[in-house]
Motif scaffolding. Structure first.
Motif, PDB file in Angstrom:
ATOM      1  N   SER A 165       0.834  -1.215   0.000  1.00  0.00           N
ATOM      2  CA  SER A 165       0.000   0.000   0.000  1.00  0.00           C
ATOM      3  C   SER A 165       0.863   1.258   0.000  1.00  0.00           C
ATOM      4  O   SER A 165       0.557   2.237  -0.691  1.00  0.00           O
ATOM      5  CB  SER A 165      -0.929   0.002   1.222  1.00  0.00           C
ATOM      6  OG  SER A 165      -1.828  -1.074   1.162  1.00  0.00           O
ATOM      7  N   ARG A 173       0.963   3.977  -3.034  1.00  0.00           N
ATOM      8  CA  ARG A 173       0.720   5.406  -2.791  1.00  0.00           C
ATOM      9  C   ARG A 173       1.874   6.252  -3.329  1.00  0.00           C
ATOM     10  O   ARG A 173       1.664   7.306  -3.942  1.00  0.00           O
ATOM     11  CB  ARG A 173       0.543   5.656  -1.297  1.00  0.00           C
ATOM     12  CG  ARG A 173       0.151   7.096  -0.965  1.00  0.00           C
ATOM     13  CD  ARG A 173      -0.085   7.305   0.522  1.00  0.00           C
ATOM     14  NE  ARG A 173       1.127   7.138   1.297  1.00  0.00           N
ATOM     15  CZ  ARG A 173       1.344   6.164   2.178  1.00  0.00           C
ATOM     16  NH1 ARG A 173       0.403   5.276   2.413  1.00  0.00           N
ATOM     17  NH2 ARG A 173       2.475   6.086   2.853  1.00  0.00           N
ATOM     18  N   SER A 210       1.565   9.024  -6.336  1.00  0.00           N
ATOM     19  CA  SER A 210       1.884  10.435  -6.084  1.00  0.00           C
ATOM     20  C   SER A 210       2.812  11.003  -7.144  1.00  0.00           C
ATOM     21  O   SER A 210       2.850  12.220  -7.367  1.00  0.00           O
ATOM     22  CB  SER A 210       2.503  10.601  -4.694  1.00  0.00           C
ATOM     23  OG  SER A 210       3.777   9.989  -4.648  1.00  0.00           O
ATOM     24  N   GLU A 264      -7.357   1.119   2.416  1.00  0.00           N
ATOM     25  CA  GLU A 264      -6.375   2.171   2.145  1.00  0.00           C
ATOM     26  C   GLU A 264      -5.733   1.995   0.768  1.00  0.00           C
ATOM     27  O   GLU A 264      -5.526   2.960   0.038  1.00  0.00           O
ATOM     28  CB  GLU A 264      -5.288   2.178   3.219  1.00  0.00           C
ATOM     29  CG  GLU A 264      -4.267   3.293   3.032  1.00  0.00           C
ATOM     30  CD  GLU A 264      -3.158   3.267   4.060  1.00  0.00           C
ATOM     31  OE1 GLU A 264      -2.184   4.020   3.872  1.00  0.00           O
ATOM     32  OE2 GLU A 264      -3.258   2.494   5.028  1.00  0.00           O
ATOM     33  N   THR A 292      -6.371   4.736  -2.164  1.00  0.00           N
ATOM     34  CA  THR A 292      -5.244   5.482  -2.744  1.00  0.00           C
ATOM     35  C   THR A 292      -5.342   5.501  -4.260  1.00  0.00           C
ATOM     36  O   THR A 292      -5.223   6.555  -4.901  1.00  0.00           O
ATOM     37  CB  THR A 292      -3.905   4.849  -2.317  1.00  0.00           C
ATOM     38  OG1 THR A 292      -3.774   4.937  -0.905  1.00  0.00           O
ATOM     39  CG2 THR A 292      -2.730   5.549  -2.980  1.00  0.00           C
TER      40      THR A 292
END
Length: 355
Positions: free
Chosen positions: A70, A74, A78, A102, A106
């Motif tokens: 995870s 992420r 990003s 999560e 994301t």
């Protein structure tokens, strides 16, 4: 110790500690240690190093868990590395590691923010097929995507589904919807939702972001009196206005030639300890110029400089126009020189004013 180093941003120190731990038998870094470091590296956008640690931990038979995957997903999202993030999700599934809320949230959030609606919907479908139920964060990410695209009918349908699924709406959901209505020029709907932030028996109190969204939209729609009423209401309810609140109202007041009221609001802003930013000064100086209050515009500019703030090119342009209108061409030329000395290049329009 390692977590402390990561918290203060000392990734190099954390890596040295990891190597020191490896050299001191019988200590052996576990998945928690690696996850802490990978998370810190991803937050600092040091993704190659994070991926290097990910490979290293697998080579050393430290099995990655849902937190590891995870965190890396992420980090990839990003930086806009969508294909790599999706590929890592596939590897995660192939390794029989079940993504949690999560992980999916994301991906959904990042895809929607980048306008990849179909990809986000595919992730949502995969999420539900694998028995992971969307939570309020999932719905807020989806809602934000619809609102960014101005698809308010779809946003409203999503809220209905959300409520039927037993998800309790939060302030983020209301603020997102109000922002969506404002951007799509549906001010009446925004006001109705704002004034009755009650859904299925849940009472939500507007925060400064919610107030700012509505006040700014009302000012832009020339409904200044109602915006000022909301401003008084937020103070009565104990919500402290910030620089965004004041800037929106100042812009509305000055565009409606209510200069004295704007100046009074500036004093209130100062008395309440809210410091204007450069955007606020742009609004004030340009508004005073447009209202013909040239001397006051120069006075505000002088105050800005005296307090150690560096004017931007927009403010210099306005002051040069002010001086030219007053026939003070020598002063205008001096400001043009100062503008160049501060690293700003005048454009053709500036030179025309100066000539």
């Amino acid at each position: 110790m390692l977590k402390g180093l990561c918290r203060i941003g000392d990734n190099a120190g954390a890596l040295r500690l990891l190597r020191n731990m490896e050299s001191k038998a019988p200590f052996k870094p576990n998945v928690v240690i690696y996850n802490t470091l990978i998370d810190s590296l991803c937050k600092d956008q040091l993704l190659p190093q994070a991926l290097g640690l990910f490979k290293e931990m697998k080579d050393k038979c430290v099995l990655p868990d849902v937190v590891t995957y995870s965190t890396l997903i992420r980090g990839l999202c990003s930086l806009g590395r969508w294909d790599d993030a999706k590929d890592l999700l596939s590897k995660m599934l192939n390794n029989n590691i079940a993504p949690d809320n999560e992980t999916y949230n994301t991906l959904i959030d990042m895809y929607y923010k980048e306008g990849n609606i179909d990809e986000a919907r595919d992730i949502l479908e995969l999420m539900t097929k694998r028995g992971v139920h969307p939570n309020v964060i999932t719905y807020n990410a989806l809602l934000d995507g619809y609102c960014l695209r101005g698809e308010m009918a779809e946003a409203e349908n999503l809220v209905d589904i959300m409520v039927k699924d037993g998800i309790v709406p939060d302030i983020v959901m209301f603020s997102t919807l109000i922002n969506g209505y404002c951007k799509s020029k549906q001010i009446v709907k925004a006001v109705v939702m704002f004034e009755d932030m009650h859904l299925k028996g849940t009472r939500i109190t507007p925060n400064v972001v919610t107030y700012n969204t509505l006040i700014d939209a009302l000012c832009k729609e020339n409904r200044l009196q109602f915006a000022l009423q909301q401003f008084e209401q937020m103070k009565d309810r104990g919500v402290a206005p910030d620089v965004v609140t004041y800037s929106s109202l100042l812009d509305g007041l000055l565009k409606n030639a209510q200069v004295d009221r704007a100046i009074s609001l500036c004093r209130e802003m100062e008395n309440n300890g809210v410091a204007p930013d450069m955007f606020t000064y742009n609004i004030i100086i340009n508004g005073l110029y447009e209202a013909g209050r040239l001397a006051k515009a120069v006075e505000v500019f002088s105050y800005l400089v005296a307090n150690g703030l560096r004017p931007d090119v927009t403010i210099y342009n306005i002051i040069i126009k002010v001086l030219c209108r007053q026939g003070l061409l020598c002063d205008a030329t001096a400001f043009l020189k100062k503008m160049e000395d501060n690293g700003y290049s005048p454009n053709e329009r500036d030179l025309q004013y100066n000539n």
